[in-house]
Design a protein around this motif. Structure first.
Motif, PDB file in Angstrom:
ATOM      1  N   ASP A 203      -6.948  -2.246   6.417  1.00  0.00           N
ATOM      2  CA  ASP A 203      -6.717  -2.392   4.969  1.00  0.00           C
ATOM      3  C   ASP A 203      -5.568  -3.371   4.704  1.00  0.00           C
ATOM      4  O   ASP A 203      -5.650  -4.230   3.810  1.00  0.00           O
ATOM      5  CB  ASP A 203      -6.383  -1.037   4.343  1.00  0.00           C
ATOM      6  CG  ASP A 203      -7.594  -0.128   4.239  1.00  0.00           C
ATOM      7  OD1 ASP A 203      -8.728  -0.635   4.386  1.00  0.00           O
ATOM      8  OD2 ASP A 203      -7.405   1.089   4.026  1.00  0.00           O
ATOM      9  N   GLN A 204      -4.489  -3.236   5.478  1.00  0.00           N
ATOM     10  CA  GLN A 204      -3.340  -4.123   5.323  1.00  0.00           C
ATOM     11  C   GLN A 204      -3.709  -5.560   5.671  1.00  0.00           C
ATOM     12  O   GLN A 204      -3.285  -6.507   5.000  1.00  0.00           O
ATOM     13  CB  GLN A 204      -2.186  -3.650   6.204  1.00  0.00           C
ATOM     14  CG  GLN A 204      -1.532  -2.361   5.746  1.00  0.00           C
ATOM     15  CD  GLN A 204      -0.833  -2.530   4.410  1.00  0.00           C
ATOM     16  OE1 GLN A 204      -1.352  -2.117   3.369  1.00  0.00           O
ATOM     17  NE2 GLN A 204       0.317  -3.146   4.405  1.00  0.00           N
ATOM     18  N   THR A 207      -5.627  -7.075   2.792  1.00  0.00           N
ATOM     19  CA  THR A 207      -4.736  -7.403   1.672  1.00  0.00           C
ATOM     20  C   THR A 207      -3.926  -8.659   1.950  1.00  0.00           C
ATOM     21  O   THR A 207      -3.823  -9.551   1.099  1.00  0.00           O
ATOM     22  CB  THR A 207      -3.788  -6.220   1.391  1.00  0.00           C
ATOM     23  OG1 THR A 207      -4.555  -5.070   1.041  1.00  0.00           O
ATOM     24  CG2 THR A 207      -2.831  -6.556   0.258  1.00  0.00           C
ATOM     25  N   ARG A 208      -3.342  -8.743   3.166  1.00  0.00           N
ATOM     26  CA  ARG A 208      -2.523  -9.904   3.505  1.00  0.00           C
ATOM     27  C   ARG A 208      -3.356 -11.185   3.482  1.00  0.00           C
ATOM     28  O   ARG A 208      -2.915 -12.217   2.957  1.00  0.00           O
ATOM     29  CB  ARG A 208      -1.884  -9.710   4.888  1.00  0.00           C
ATOM     30  CG  ARG A 208      -0.764  -8.700   4.907  1.00  0.00           C
ATOM     31  CD  ARG A 208       0.019  -8.742   6.205  1.00  0.00           C
ATOM     32  NE  ARG A 208      -0.727  -8.247   7.341  1.00  0.00           N
ATOM     33  CZ  ARG A 208      -0.569  -7.044   7.888  1.00  0.00           C
ATOM     34  NH1 ARG A 208       0.295  -6.186   7.369  1.00  0.00           N
ATOM     35  NH2 ARG A 208      -1.260  -6.689   8.947  1.00  0.00           N
ATOM     36  N   ASN A 211      -4.397 -12.145  -0.113  1.00  0.00           N
ATOM     37  CA  ASN A 211      -3.248 -12.715  -0.813  1.00  0.00           C
ATOM     38  C   ASN A 211      -2.999 -14.154  -0.383  1.00  0.00           C
ATOM     39  O   ASN A 211      -2.670 -15.015  -1.204  1.00  0.00           O
ATOM     40  CB  ASN A 211      -1.996 -11.874  -0.565  1.00  0.00           C
ATOM     41  CG  ASN A 211      -2.025 -10.543  -1.282  1.00  0.00           C
ATOM     42  OD1 ASN A 211      -2.805 -10.352  -2.216  1.00  0.00           O
ATOM     43  ND2 ASN A 211      -1.193  -9.604  -0.860  1.00  0.00           N
TER      44      ASN A 211
END
Length: 228
Positions: A203-204, A207-208, A211
């Protein structure tokens, strides 16, 4: 962009050179790959160059166009999210199956990769180690077809995106810490904790990367406004 290739080097060698240039950002998204000038610049024949470009297109790093020069593929957040959705669906299942099958030897291999990530400063090598760690921690699984699908998600555009995210120095430590959490849970044989750590990690990563791509898109839009 001059590279010395040994006589007899085939499409694979040319493919590796071009792939690294694309991932490193030396060949930017949207740029054309003009076959004749590129072959001359690299001092190679057209036939293996065309084959190398087809290999890059199979990884979605290059976009082939009828009767026109191929271009370096543009990054698409939707593609990235879809790739990580595949990982997010499959990796926790594969990991849960793999953990009871880990041995001292396979865990040592995971730890070896993990320790190497603490010393690496080169983003390219970190991208490679990221894939190595995931395939090592998932490796003992019986779900080999699922593992092959997951492995495919670490190539092409996904690898390019990882490179750009990891280039930000603070991400190197975050990546190692998240991998360490997964490893420690796997080493304890704690399936639930390992799966939770892996799910959070993916998930991280999504997101990274999203972005990063969105910030690039906004930068491109701003540049376009200034240019007009």
């Amino acid at each position: 962009m001059k590279h010395m290739l040994n006589y007899g080097d085939g499409p694979k060698a040319i493919y590796e050179i071009l792939k690294r240039q694309i991932i490193a950002g030396e060949l930017e998204p949207g740029n054309e790959l003009k076959i004749m000038p590129l072959a001359k610049e690299m001092d190679i024949s057209i036939v293996p160059l065309r084959e190398a470009i087809r290999m890059l297109a199979a990884e979605k790093l290059v976009e082939l166009r009828p009767r026109r020069s191929p271009i370096i593929a543009r990054l698409d957040v939707r593609d990235l999210v879809e790739m990580n959705q595949i990982r997010g669906a499959l990796e926790p299942i594969i990991l849960a199956d793999a953990i009871p099958r880990h041995t001292d030897e396979t865990l040592k291999e995971c730890e070896k990769v993990l320790k190497r990530t603490t010393k690496v400063k080169d983003p390219w090598e970190m991208v490679e180690l990221n894939k190595d760690f995931h395939l090592a921690i998932l490796g003992p699984t019986r779900l080999k077809r699922s593992l092959e699908i997951v492995s495919d998600q670490y190539d092409g555009i996904a690898r390019l995106t990882q490179f750009r995210v990891i280039t930000h120095e603070e991400q190197l430590g975050k990546l190692h810490d998240e991998h360490a959490g997964i490893f420690e849970a796997a080493k304890r044989g704690d399936v639930d904790a390992a799966v939770s750590e892996m799910t959070h990690h993916i998930d991280q990563a999504t997101t990274r990367a999203a972005n990063e791509l969105n910030s690039e898109d906004q930068s491109d839009d701003t540049s376009g406004e200034h240019a007009s």
